[in-house]
Design an enzyme around this catalytic site. Structure first.
Site, PDB file in Angstrom:
ATOM      1  N   CYS A 156      39.673  45.654  43.416  1.00 56.55           N
ATOM      2  CA  CYS A 156      40.658  44.590  43.220  1.00 56.55           C
ATOM      3  C   CYS A 156      40.167  43.580  42.193  1.00 56.55           C
ATOM      4  O   CYS A 156      39.396  42.676  42.514  1.00 56.55           O
ATOM      5  CB  CYS A 156      40.946  43.898  44.543  1.00 56.55           C
ATOM      6  N   CYS A 159      41.026  39.974  42.916  1.00 60.98           N
ATOM      7  CA  CYS A 159      40.240  39.335  43.986  1.00 60.98           C
ATOM      8  C   CYS A 159      38.840  38.991  43.465  1.00 60.98           C
ATOM      9  O   CYS A 159      38.298  37.936  43.768  1.00 60.98           O
ATOM     10  CB  CYS A 159      40.041  40.256  45.176  1.00 60.98           C
ATOM     11  N   ASP A 160      38.237  39.896  42.729  1.00 57.29           N
ATOM     12  CA  ASP A 160      36.803  39.795  42.434  1.00 57.29           C
ATOM     13  C   ASP A 160      36.462  39.533  40.965  1.00 57.29           C
ATOM     14  O   ASP A 160      35.307  39.302  40.639  1.00 57.29           O
ATOM     15  CB  ASP A 160      36.102  41.101  42.871  1.00 57.29           C
TER      16      ASP A 160
END
Ligand code: NAP
Length: 331
Positions: A156, A159-160
């Site tokens: 992701c 997300c990261d």
């Protein structure tokens, strides 16, 4: 009449639900909180089915890991995925959907009422079940991928990606997700390699063009990742060049997978018709599964379109199908 449910009362319900070894009976349970689940909830709540919705492992579903959604009708300037999901949640709560934290961990669909276990300890008996559990990111299956999970390996980018600001990263895959992730990372990272197994993208033309026009994205067509390498954290990926048969190391600090998804149907699969991959089969043009009173919507039953708007549309269908079923059965 409880049409406008406050967030406080939702939290009270969640706490009430935390009682161990408890059970209850509901008319309609909705499992999953992506666009399909929330749309089903909006329609089911407005039809007075008093739906109970369990959010699952990833509240808000896959769109919470997306940046801008530009193709959902009604947002001429686009909308961020998390904002859209929060709006859908508020809309479902506004009409009285009982929205709860919790994961469906088991299902017994052998007899009616159907039995769904939440977090291994709370039993729900339901007249109708709407399965909107979506799909989960796939991994390549390399040992090194697991070893470096959270230390350089991610599925992701939104997300990261932030953790790799100014660094070099790679994205595996040639579909829309891979292109979107690469474009997102190109705005944060120094350099983005795309590792694409064929000599063409699978992605839509518009995304391909954006990728190819982006200076700090380099596409490695006909390449396969062999192993992620590093000490504590990732410092590279060994890739295989299919054109000349050579293996070599690409120095990167972040390795992002974007190679598709697996439908989250495992607990239902013993009872429901699925395809080879696990997508729940529905009667064409409906959300009906092979069991009456069980309906499926969104990515868990859609191997072809997998869009937020198609998921939302199928969630609407599931709620209407559930409402008609309950009324036909006099439940
Ligand atoms: P996808 O379309 O299935 O693409 C998966 C990509 O990963 C393909 O390029 C595939 O290669 C590659 N791949 C699969 N297994 C691999 C492996 N073992 N090793 C190396 N590469 C591998 O999945 P997706 O990109 O997640 O998209 C899913 C659906 O959502 C699609 O319908 C897509 O259009 C939609 N979507 C739309 C948007 C948007 O419109 N903004 C954004 C994201 C997703 P091959 O091509 O060789 O099979």
């Amino acid at each position: 009449m409880e049409l406008f449910k406050s967030m406080e009362s939702l939290h009270e319900d969640q706490e009430k639900d935390a009682k161990p070894d408890s059970s209850e009976k509901v008319r309609c349970i909705i499992i999953g909180s992506g666009p399909a689940g929330y749309t089903a909830a909006i329609y089911a709540a407005r039809a007075n089915l008093s739906p109970v919705l369990y959010e699952g492992l990833q509240p808000g579903g896959q769109l919470t890991t997306t940046t801008d959604v530009e193709n959902f009708p009604g947002y001429p300037d686009g909308v961020s995925g998390p904002v859209m999901m929060e709006d859908l949640k508020k809309q479902a709560a506004r009409f009285g959907t009982d929205i709860r934290w919790g994961l469906a961990t088991a299902a017994d669909l052998s007899a009616r009422p159907y039995r769904i276990t939440i977090d291994d300890r709370h039993l729900i008996e339901a007249d109708t079940v709407i399965i909107a559990t979506g799909a989960t990111a796939k991994y390549l299956g390399m040992e090194s991928e697991q070893k470096f999970m959270g230390h350089g390996v991610s599925a992701c980018a939104t997300c990261d990606g932030f953790f790799y600001k100014g660094m070099d990263v790679a994205v595996v895959g040639g579909g829309d997700s891979a292109c979107e992730e690469a474009l997102y990372l190109s705005g944060l990272c120094n350099k983005v390699y795309m590792i694409v197994r064929r000599n063409v993208f699978r992605a839509s033309k518009i995304l391909q063009e954006r990728v190819l026009k982006t200076e700090n994205i380099e596409v490695l067509f006909e390449h396969l990742p062999k192993e992620v390498v590093g000490d504590q954290n990732v410092d590279g990926v060994i890739v295989h060049n299919k054109k000349n048969g050579e293996d070599y190391k690409v120095e990167i600090q972040g390795f992002f997978l974007a190679i598709g998804h697996k439908p989250n149907s495992d607990i239902f699969a013993p009872y429901l018709d699925t395809d080879d991959v696990g997508y729940i089969q529905t009667t064409p043009g409906t959300s009906k599964t092979n069991l009456e009173g069980i309906f499926a919507c969104g990515d868990v039953q859609d191997a072809h379109y997998r869009q937020a708007v198609t998921a939302a549309g199928s969630g609407c269908m599931a709620a209407i199908d559930a409402e008609r079923y309950l009324s036909e059965k006099g439940l």
